[in-house]
Write a protein that holds these residues in place. Structure first.
Motif, mmCIF file in Angstrom:
data_model
loop_
_atom_site.group_PDB
_atom_site.id
_atom_site.type_symbol
_atom_site.label_atom_id
_atom_site.label_comp_id
_atom_site.label_asym_id
_atom_site.label_seq_id
_atom_site.Cartn_x
_atom_site.Cartn_y
_atom_site.Cartn_z
ATOM 1 N N TYR A 89 0.876 -1.180 0.000
ATOM 2 C CA TYR A 89 0.000 0.000 0.000
ATOM 3 C C TYR A 89 0.904 1.216 0.000
ATOM 4 O O TYR A 89 1.048 1.882 1.023
ATOM 5 C CB TYR A 89 -0.866 0.040 1.261
ATOM 6 N N LYS A 90 1.528 1.483 -1.098
ATOM 7 C CA LYS A 90 2.510 2.560 -1.129
ATOM 8 C C LYS A 90 1.895 3.855 -0.585
ATOM 9 O O LYS A 90 0.838 4.288 -1.038
ATOM 10 C CB LYS A 90 3.016 2.769 -2.562
ATOM 11 N N PHE A 100 -0.255 0.956 11.175
ATOM 12 C CA PHE A 100 -0.296 0.876 9.707
ATOM 13 C C PHE A 100 0.088 -0.516 9.209
ATOM 14 O O PHE A 100 -0.485 -1.028 8.251
ATOM 15 C CB PHE A 100 0.651 1.943 9.129
ATOM 16 N N PHE A 101 1.066 -1.136 9.894
ATOM 17 C CA PHE A 101 1.537 -2.420 9.348
ATOM 18 C C PHE A 101 0.568 -3.580 9.588
ATOM 19 O O PHE A 101 0.848 -4.708 9.222
ATOM 20 C CB PHE A 101 2.992 -2.730 9.737
ATOM 21 N N HIS A 102 -0.621 -3.271 10.137
ATOM 22 C CA HIS A 102 -1.675 -4.297 10.207
ATOM 23 C C HIS A 102 -2.656 -4.199 9.038
ATOM 24 O O HIS A 102 -3.643 -4.932 9.007
ATOM 25 C CB HIS A 102 -2.432 -4.201 11.538
ATOM 26 N N LEU A 103 -2.352 -3.333 8.071
ATOM 27 C CA LEU A 103 -3.252 -3.210 6.913
ATOM 28 C C LEU A 103 -3.482 -4.536 6.190
ATOM 29 O O LEU A 103 -4.611 -4.830 5.798
ATOM 30 C CB LEU A 103 -2.692 -2.194 5.912
ATOM 31 N N GLY A 136 -4.022 3.796 12.507
ATOM 32 C CA GLY A 136 -3.285 3.146 11.419
ATOM 33 C C GLY A 136 -3.822 3.511 10.048
ATOM 34 O O GLY A 136 -3.222 3.171 9.029
ATOM 35 N N LEU A 137 -4.973 4.205 10.018
ATOM 36 C CA LEU A 137 -5.576 4.533 8.719
ATOM 37 C C LEU A 137 -5.402 5.998 8.347
ATOM 38 O O LEU A 137 -6.003 6.482 7.391
ATOM 39 C CB LEU A 137 -7.057 4.163 8.742
ATOM 40 N N LYS A 138 -4.523 6.680 9.106
ATOM 41 C CA LYS A 138 -4.274 8.099 8.805
ATOM 42 C C LYS A 138 -3.498 8.254 7.497
ATOM 43 O O LYS A 138 -3.074 7.279 6.915
ATOM 44 C CB LYS A 138 -3.424 8.711 9.930
ATOM 45 N N HIS A 139 -3.267 9.479 7.093
ATOM 46 C CA HIS A 139 -2.438 9.806 5.912
ATOM 47 C C HIS A 139 -2.924 9.094 4.654
ATOM 48 O O HIS A 139 -2.111 8.584 3.865
ATOM 49 C CB HIS A 139 -0.967 9.439 6.139
ATOM 50 N N GLY A 140 -4.220 8.946 4.498
ATOM 51 C CA GLY A 140 -4.744 8.357 3.261
ATOM 52 C C GLY A 140 -4.639 6.849 3.177
ATOM 53 O O GLY A 140 -4.905 6.259 2.125
ATOM 54 N N SER A 141 -4.281 6.188 4.275
ATOM 55 C CA SER A 141 -4.141 4.724 4.199
ATOM 56 C C SER A 141 -5.471 4.019 4.022
ATOM 57 O O SER A 141 -5.514 2.820 3.764
ATOM 58 C CB SER A 141 -3.483 4.177 5.469
ATOM 59 N N LEU A 200 -10.041 1.351 0.553
ATOM 60 C CA LEU A 200 -11.419 0.963 0.884
ATOM 61 C C LEU A 200 -12.399 1.251 -0.236
ATOM 62 O O LEU A 200 -13.503 0.721 -0.243
ATOM 63 C CB LEU A 200 -11.885 1.698 2.139
ATOM 64 N N LYS A 201 -11.972 2.119 -1.182
ATOM 65 C CA LYS A 201 -12.915 2.398 -2.260
ATOM 66 C C LYS A 201 -13.211 1.140 -3.085
ATOM 67 O O LYS A 201 -14.191 1.092 -3.808
ATOM 68 C CB LYS A 201 -12.472 3.576 -3.136
ATOM 69 N N ASN A 202 -12.392 0.111 -2.922
ATOM 70 C CA ASN A 202 -12.661 -1.166 -3.609
ATOM 71 C C ASN A 202 -13.753 -1.972 -2.916
ATOM 72 O O ASN A 202 -14.090 -3.052 -3.363
ATOM 73 C CB ASN A 202 -11.396 -2.038 -3.649
ATOM 74 N N TYR A 203 -14.228 -1.488 -1.785
ATOM 75 C CA TYR A 203 -15.225 -2.255 -1.035
ATOM 76 C C TYR A 203 -16.516 -1.461 -0.914
ATOM 77 O O TYR A 203 -16.486 -0.274 -0.608
ATOM 78 C CB TYR A 203 -14.702 -2.562 0.383
#
Ligand code: B12
Lengths: 146, 215
Positions: free
Chosen positions: A74-75, B152-155, B180-185, B189-192
């Motif tokens: 997820y770059k 973040f590394f639990h994505l 962990g979902l900050k900064h656009g991570s 989700l738009k795929n869901y």
């Protein structure tokens, strides 16, 4: 160097393909155990990581591969930069030396070269070179706002 | 909202390990007519972030950080009588932190927001193994699932959970959140479909209130 310059250079790092992510992820435990073993062999380890910090170093190595796996998949440039600044600040304030970053990153590069297929290594190595090259900037940024 | 004085008082109490003082600060804050969401967002969350910063900068130990979390979880249990509502709806929500995720204070707050909106909840806490979660959700058939992820590394774990749910429980409404979902991570989700990111308790609360209106 400002974060903007780092962002600009990090934007050139490309997102890895599935096969690369898979191989890096599948070999993570092996990479971490080789990394720990090779660091533990260093006679000056205490100077590099500080006393009483062996477990924290091992945590960092385990977190490192999980983090890189996620970044490859997820770059996200902002997360990459913010997390490295965080790692530098956290480990420095717990007694790790600045030298740890170059020792660690060079060691990862050697181990990745030994363990990954050539094409996979070629895809990942720009990330490590970028981190290595930017150590001085990360040191500076991590010393701000403390 | 400027709650600097209360924040400092709570921080002092947590660092000292005084549950009694911490409880006093919380009580006074609530007595000033602040909502539970204000308490969570402005006082407890901010103070826990400060605790994190003190650990990060080497000023407090892991033990002190653990002590602070334990006190905070106790304080949240203490005020449960202000959260539970007598008029529960039929709606049921399952709330947890995803597999490998050890941070659970945020998800516990999320569970309380559902309860304050009259939902029935099943709060599973931290590090909920994916397969167990899926079995549990299938067995009780909730209307919503709320997942928390702090690192973040639990994505990859989050995405794998979402993929399995998409296959096995299509149509289940999922709310996700956490640092962990900050900064656009959260962009992937738009795929869901049916999966929504809510950054904080205020946005979750508004979302639940609009859901209530639709019922
Ligand atoms: C307490 C704590 C712990 C405790 C948790 C205990 C517990 N019972 O939960 C323990 C000791 C387990 C822990 C472990 C670790 N931690 Co910790 N921890 C913290 C700390 C200090 C507080 C966490 C907290 O409760 N915050 C308060 C809550 C309320 O905030 P929140 O989780 O963000 O939730 C809010 C929103 O995000 C949102 N939200 C959250 N989830 C959801 C879900 C939905 C559906 C919705 C709508 C909203 C929502 O609602 C909440 C209110 O707004 C944080 C500092 C921080 N910044 O949070 C570090 C922190 C998160 N931890 C950190 C780290 C590094 C770790 C470890 C990796 C340390 C290590 N080397 O082992 C491990 C990882 C464990 C794991 N695999 O998960 C770092 C992460 C840094 C980074 N860049 O990623 C932080 C930021 C500390 C720091 N400043 O360095 N930790």
């Amino acid at each position: 160097m400002t974060k903007d310059v780092l962002t600009e250079s990090a934007n050139h790092l490309s997102q890895a393909c599935c096969e690369t992510i898979e191989e890096y992820k599948n070999k993570s435990s092996l990479l971490v155990s080789k990394m720990n073993a090779s660091m533990l062999k260093k006679s000056n380890l205490i100077n590099i990581v500080g006393s009483d910090n062996i477990e924290m170093m091992k945590d960092n190595h385990a977190n490192h591969v999980q983090f890189i796996s996620s970044i490859l998949k997820y770059k996200n440039t902002a997360v990459l930069i913010e997390t490295i600044i965080w790692v530098f600040r956290t480990y420095r304030s717990h007694g790790f030396s600045i030298e740890y970053w170059s020792v660690q990153l060079n060691e990862w590069i050697n181990i990745l070269k030994e363990e990954l297929s050539q094409n996979i290594f070629d895809e990942i190595i720009p990330y490590y070179k970028w981190m290595l090259l930017n150590i001085p900037s990360f040191v500076l940024l991590s010393e701000q706002n403390t | 909202m400027n709650q600097e004085t209360e924040k400092q008082a709570l921080l002092r109490a947590l660092l000292k390990g005084s549950r009694e003082n911490a409880s006093q600060v919380i009580k006074q804050f609530i007595d000033q007519d602040h909502t539970i969401i204000d308490l969570y967002e402005y006082l407890i969350k901010e103070t826990m972030y400060e605790i994190g910063y003190l650990w990060e900068t080497g000023k407090i130990s892991v033990a002190t950080e653990h002590l602070a979390s334990a006190i905070v979880e106790n304080l949240m249990n203490e005020i449960y009588h202000l959260i539970a509502t007598p008029e529960k709806k039929e709606d049921l929500a399952v709330i947890c932190s995803i597999e490998n995720e050890q941070h659970q204070i945020g998800s516990k707050m999320v569970s309380d927001v559902y309860e304050m909106n009259n939902w029935n909840t099943r709060y599973l806490g931290a590090n909920t193994p994916k397969n167990d979660l899926i079995h549990f959700v299938k067995s009780i058939n909730p209307k919503m699932l709320a997942l928390s992820m702090s690192l973040f590394f639990h994505l990859p774990e989050l995405e794998s959970t979402l993929q399995t749910i998409k296959k096995e429980l299509p149509g289940l409404l999922i709310i996700i959140g956490g640092q962990g979902l900050k900064h656009g991570s959260q962009d992937f989700l738009k795929n869901y479909q049916n999966v929504f990111y809510k950054p904080d308790l205020f946005s979750l609360d508004s979302f639940l209130k609009t859901q209530n209106q639709h019922d």
